[in-house]
Design an enzyme around this catalytic site. Structure first.
Site, PDB file in Angstrom:
ATOM      1  CB  VAL A  44      19.318 -67.362 -56.598  1.00 31.70           C
ATOM      2  CG1 VAL A  44      19.697 -65.893 -56.762  1.00 31.70           C
ATOM      3  CG2 VAL A  44      18.066 -67.672 -57.408  1.00 31.70           C
ATOM      4  CB  CYS A  45      23.129 -68.847 -52.991  1.00 27.29           C
ATOM      5  SG  CYS A  45      21.653 -68.591 -51.986  1.00 27.29           S
ATOM      6  N   PRO A  46      24.771 -69.316 -55.669  1.00 29.20           N
ATOM      7  CG  PRO A  46      24.778 -71.344 -56.835  1.00 29.20           C
ATOM      8  CD  PRO A  46      24.038 -70.579 -55.773  1.00 29.20           C
ATOM      9  CG  LEU A  49      27.785 -66.458 -52.830  1.00 32.36           C
ATOM     10  CD1 LEU A  49      27.776 -67.823 -52.168  1.00 32.36           C
ATOM     11  CD2 LEU A  49      28.217 -65.391 -51.856  1.00 32.36           C
TER      12      LEU A  49
END
Length: 185
Positions: A44-46, A49
């Site tokens: 999920v993080c990328p 970002l």
């Protein structure tokens, strides 16, 4: 956390192809977003970002600097930046917080894990937290809504005595709280 002041910190970050040292002094005097996420090279993080990267130019035009923060090192941030097309488009600060100092300052460290929660903080030029959002691991954030919150916070700061109602968008009517409005909304 709302209306509390940014605490002192020092950290190394990756920005624009370079390693830089930053502190709370780099935040004061401008609007800032601290965008915490659990870890580099994840799922999920990328997506989050990258979404913020897609809105970074507009945030910069509004005088907002972005500091993404995880407990990975600035070296890991560079490696991720160099190996991922999504992360490679990031031009904002990618802060390494391996000591956990910044993450603990914002009370978003996952106890016993050494990872940050998925959390966003909007800080005004005086270093005061004006907005925050914390979501569960699997719930990604939306940079469009973050930008809407930035616009609302900046509007309220520039127009004392006015507030932005639910779903407010730039240019729409605001409210001026008064006794006359009680029970009328």
């Amino acid at each position: 956390m709302i209306n509390t002041k940014l605490k002192p910190f020092n950290a190394s970050a990756f920005k624009s192809g370079e390693f830089v040292e930053i502190s709370e002094q780099d935040v004061l005097g401008k609007w800032s977003i601290f965008f915490f996420y659990p870890a580099d090279f994840t799922f999920v993080c990328p997506t989050e970002l990258g979404d913020v990267a897609d809105h970074y130019e507009e945030l910069q035009k509004r005088g907002v600097e972005v500091f993404s923060v995880s407990t990975d090192t600035h070296f890991t941030h560079k490696a991720w930046h160099d190996s991922s097309d999504t992360i490679g488009k990031i031009n904002y600060y990618m802060v390494g917080d391996q000591s956990g100092n910044i993450t603990n300052n914002f009370n978003v460290m996952r106890e016993g894990q050494g990872l940050a929660d998925r959390a966003t903080f909007l800080i005004d030029p005086e270093g005061t937290i004006q907005a925050m959002e914390i979501t569960a691991e699997g719930i990604g954030r939306d940079a469009e809504d973050l930008l809407r919150k930035v616009k609302a916070a900046q509007y309220v700061a520039a127009h004392p005595g006015e507030v932005c109602p639910a779903k407010w968008k730039e240019g729409e009517e605001t409210l001026a709280p008064s006794l006359d409005l009680v029970g009328k909304i």
